[in-house]
Scaffold this motif. Structure first.
Motif, PDB file in Angstrom:
ATOM      1  N   THR A  28       0.837  -1.211   0.000  1.00 37.07           N
ATOM      2  CA  THR A  28       0.000   0.000   0.000  1.00 37.07           C
ATOM      3  C   THR A  28       0.865   1.252   0.000  1.00 37.07           C
ATOM      4  OG1 THR A  28      -1.793  -1.143   1.153  1.00 37.07           O
ATOM      5  CG2 THR A  28      -1.770   1.267   1.276  1.00 37.07           C
ATOM      6  N   GLN A  29       1.926   1.240   0.801  1.00 38.98           N
ATOM      7  CA  GLN A  29       2.854   2.381   0.844  1.00 38.98           C
ATOM      8  C   GLN A  29       3.453   2.635  -0.534  1.00 38.98           C
ATOM      9  OE1 GLN A  29       6.459   1.530   2.969  1.00 38.98           O
ATOM     10  NE2 GLN A  29       7.088   3.685   3.134  1.00 38.98           N
ATOM     11  N   LEU A  30       3.876   1.577  -1.194  1.00 44.68           N
ATOM     12  CA  LEU A  30       4.483   1.725  -2.514  1.00 44.68           C
ATOM     13  C   LEU A  30       3.470   2.207  -3.551  1.00 44.68           C
ATOM     14  CD1 LEU A  30       6.704  -1.483  -2.539  1.00 44.68           C
ATOM     15  CD2 LEU A  30       7.526   0.884  -2.562  1.00 44.68           C
ATOM     16  N   HIS A  31       2.273   1.653  -3.524  1.00 42.21           N
ATOM     17  CA  HIS A  31       1.262   2.045  -4.502  1.00 42.21           C
ATOM     18  C   HIS A  31       0.902   3.525  -4.360  1.00 42.21           C
ATOM     19  CE1 HIS A  31      -2.660   2.151  -6.611  1.00 42.21           C
ATOM     20  NE2 HIS A  31      -2.125   1.194  -7.356  1.00 42.21           N
TER      21      HIS A  31
ATOM     22  N   LEU B 240       3.951   5.505  -5.768  1.00 40.07           N
ATOM     23  CA  LEU B 240       4.237   5.332  -7.192  1.00 40.07           C
ATOM     24  C   LEU B 240       3.133   5.871  -8.098  1.00 40.07           C
ATOM     25  CD1 LEU B 240       5.809   1.756  -7.187  1.00 40.07           C
ATOM     26  CD2 LEU B 240       6.993   3.945  -7.311  1.00 40.07           C
ATOM     27  N   PHE B 241       1.958   6.062  -7.529  1.00 40.35           N
ATOM     28  CA  PHE B 241       0.848   6.591  -8.323  1.00 40.35           C
ATOM     29  C   PHE B 241       0.227   7.795  -7.597  1.00 40.35           C
ATOM     30  CE2 PHE B 241       1.358   2.165  -9.490  1.00 40.35           C
ATOM     31  CZ  PHE B 241       1.398   2.243 -10.874  1.00 40.35           C
ATOM     32  N   PRO B 242       0.925   8.941  -7.638  1.00 43.20           N
ATOM     33  CA  PRO B 242       0.449  10.129  -6.917  1.00 43.20           C
ATOM     34  C   PRO B 242      -0.722  10.827  -7.599  1.00 43.20           C
ATOM     35  CG  PRO B 242       2.450  10.663  -8.121  1.00 43.20           C
ATOM     36  CD  PRO B 242       2.227   9.184  -8.298  1.00 43.20           C
ATOM     37  N   GLY B 243      -1.092  10.363  -8.792  1.00 43.28           N
ATOM     38  CA  GLY B 243      -2.240  10.946  -9.470  1.00 43.28           C
ATOM     39  C   GLY B 243      -1.905  11.877 -10.614  1.00 43.28           C
TER      40      GLY B 243
ATOM     41  N   VAL C 148       8.425  -3.588 -11.740  1.00 43.27           N
ATOM     42  CA  VAL C 148       7.472  -2.569 -12.177  1.00 43.27           C
ATOM     43  C   VAL C 148       6.144  -2.813 -11.476  1.00 43.27           C
ATOM     44  CG1 VAL C 148       6.142  -1.672 -14.136  1.00 43.27           C
ATOM     45  CG2 VAL C 148       8.561  -2.280 -14.437  1.00 43.27           C
ATOM     46  N   MET C 149       5.509  -1.720 -11.031  1.00 38.43           N
ATOM     47  CA  MET C 149       4.155  -1.814 -10.490  1.00 38.43           C
ATOM     48  C   MET C 149       3.190  -1.162 -11.471  1.00 38.43           C
ATOM     49  SD  MET C 149       2.479  -0.430  -6.877  1.00 38.43           S
ATOM     50  CE  MET C 149       3.251  -1.659  -5.821  1.00 38.43           C
ATOM     51  N   LEU C 150       2.046  -1.822 -11.678  1.00 37.69           N
ATOM     52  CA  LEU C 150       0.999  -1.311 -12.555  1.00 37.69           C
ATOM     53  C   LEU C 150      -0.077  -0.607 -11.728  1.00 37.69           C
ATOM     54  CD1 LEU C 150       0.614  -4.393 -14.940  1.00 37.69           C
ATOM     55  CD2 LEU C 150       2.035  -2.347 -15.247  1.00 37.69           C
ATOM     56  N   PRO C 151      -0.918   0.200 -12.352  1.00 37.48           N
ATOM     57  CA  PRO C 151      -1.966   0.910 -11.597  1.00 37.48           C
ATOM     58  C   PRO C 151      -2.880  -0.022 -10.802  1.00 37.48           C
ATOM     59  CG  PRO C 151      -1.743   1.859 -13.777  1.00 37.48           C
ATOM     60  CD  PRO C 151      -0.885   0.642 -13.766  1.00 37.48           C
ATOM     61  N   THR C 152      -3.049  -1.253 -11.261  1.00 39.59           N
ATOM     62  CA  THR C 152      -3.887  -2.221 -10.538  1.00 39.59           C
ATOM     63  C   THR C 152      -3.248  -2.687  -9.239  1.00 39.59           C
ATOM     64  OG1 THR C 152      -2.858  -4.044 -11.751  1.00 39.59           O
ATOM     65  CG2 THR C 152      -4.881  -3.090 -12.682  1.00 39.59           C
TER      66      THR C 152
END
Length: 461
Positions: free
Chosen positions: A15-18, A21-24, A127-131
């Motif tokens: 959760t911390q990483l997501h 990595l996706f600040p919007g 790599v992390m994806l938006p999902t």
């Protein structure tokens, strides 16, 4: 196919990483993961520490490229080098592209040799994806890379992201379907204790189709427990066969190829702990405090989900003799970073000490064992198979509910399930009811001594 390489992290870290990595803003972001590994032969790395790269320090951030200061990699090297931990460079693909890009390949070719020049370990990129899905690869010192087959996330829910599913866009399996069976065929489960609750647990996970089932039990089959240990026979008791050997012989007859492995070892041994390190999930079905303590510590150190099963039949004195006060079963679901069995007082330092003292005193130990299931009523062959199977089934269903959610309420509401058959009552305790104490064991992996216990030192090998 059982995965050759796995990356594991807690739900909290995920959760911390997501979030980072996706600040919007639709642009790539980065973080550095410092990782330990599990002991033994399995190639499984565990995220122990996260170093976030602030967005504002990046010299370039677009929707498909990213440039950030090398000082954050140097910081990770300083942290990792002392314990020979691995470094994984993680960034986001906000556009959802489910593979490494040419830009990613070029970046790795430039950066990875620098990391290996500092020290050798299991280094890689991901790599992390938006999902929230993650995929990655591990490198050797020659620049050759191996894909990470599985990324597992352990929390209230269990997530398994498979490399070969990302490109095809396969959805998570639904509970109780052939798709669920297909996925569990790629996972390894360890069942501690192949006896009263352990044998029906092992039977269920075997029939569910887990790819590898490891049973740990050092005890032998006796006539008195034939009425509650599945897959045992009169001949097994006559020959005093190991419980794991008797179970393995029958279980491996279910399939074309052997898949059940028995470990005839005490839980306070390196052999048992190394077996736990090969797992994707642990079921603890023992009646000893030390056995539960080892499972508890392994769940934290190796980032594994743990399901602990216990049963009991307390009695009351009516004046006319003993009577059943209650018939109970307890299922605790424990995840790394959440409350432990110790936090929940399933065992305590006092109970561990008392158990050790009892085993040093043969008379006291015999009395404890003699008491068995029914408190106050010595019974060497209690008729408890129905109770055991009820509790074992609840434990296996707890795993299914976490990995393939089917409840109408969040799984966080079911940290503990307790049923009372005399009252025909079932109660549930949420994770929020327990106080979680910090542990230095989290993602400790192969650090010696194993599980922080000197008794498991390397000299015992």
């Amino acid at each position: 196919m059982i995965p050759n390489t796995t990356l594991s992290l807690t739900a909290t870290v995920h959760t911390q990483l997501h979030t980072h990595l996706f600040p919007g803003d639709g642009k790539e972001s980065a973080a550095v993961l410092v990782c330990s590994r599990v002991p033994g032969s399995r190639k499984r790395i565990l995220v122990r520490e996260v170093i976030l790269v602030p967005h504002e320090v990046c010299t370039r951030r677009t929707d498909c490229s990213l440039t950030w200061p090398a000082s954050y990699i140097e910081k990770a090297i300083d942290v990792a080098e002392t314990e020979n931990l691995g470094i994984v460079l993680l960034h986001s693909h906000p556009n959802g592209y489910p593979a490494f890009s040419h830009t990613d390949d070029e970046s790795d070719r430039e950066v990875m040799p620098c990391i290996f020049a500092a020290f050798e370990a299991w280094h890689g990129s991901a790599v992390m994806l938006p999902t929230g899905a993650v995929f990655g690869r591990l490198y050797d010192r020659h620049g050759q890379h191996t894909p990470i087959d599985l990324v597992s996330i352990t929390g209230h829910d269990l997530h398994f992201w498979w490399r070969d599913d990302l490109a095809s866009g396969v959805n998570r399996p639904m509970a109780f379907t052939p798709a669920m069976t297909c996925e569990v065929s790629r996972l390894t489960v360890v069942v501690i204790g192949i006896s009263g609750t352990g044998s029906p647990t092992a039977e269920q996970v075997s029939r569910l189709g887990f790819g590898r089932v490891i049973g740990i039990d050092f005890d032998h089959v006796e006539h008195k427990n034939l009425n509650r240990i599945l897959n045992t026979t009169f001949e097994d008791a006559e020959e005093c066969r190991l419980k794991v050997d008797a179970f393995a012989e029958r279980a491996n007859g279910y399939r074309a190829e052997p898949y059940f492995e028995g470990i005839a070892s005490n839980m306070m041994s390196r052999e048992a702990v190394l077996a736990l390190a090969r797992a994707d999930v642990i079921f603890c079905c023992v009646d000893t405090h030390r056995g539960r303590m080892i499972a508890d510590r392994a769940a934290a150190a190796f980032l594994l989900p743990l399901i602990d099963v216990g049963v009991g039949i307390p009695t009351r004195n009516t004046g006319h003799g003993l009577a059943i006060a209650e018939v109970t079963g307890r299922i605790d679901y424990v995840y790394p970073g959440g409350s432990s069995l110790r936090d929940r007082c399933v065992y305590t330092p006092e109970s561990l000490q008392a158990e050790a003292l009892a085993e040093e005193d043969p008379t006291a130990h015999a009395e404890r064992v003699k008491a068995g299931y029914i408190e106050g009523l010595p019974n060497q062959a209690p008729a408890v198979i129905a109770l055991n199977m009820r509790a074992a089934s609840a434990g296996v269903l707890e795993f299914i509910a976490r990995a393939y959610p089917f409840r109408h309420e969040p799984n966080s509401n079911y940290a503990r399930t307790k049923f009372m058959l005399a009252e025909t009552f079932e109660e549930f305790t949420p994770e929020s009811e327990f106080t979680t104490k910090p542990t230095s064991l989290l993602a400790k992996g192969a650090a010696e001594p194993l599980l922080g216990l000197p008794a498991l030192g390397q000299e015992d090998e």
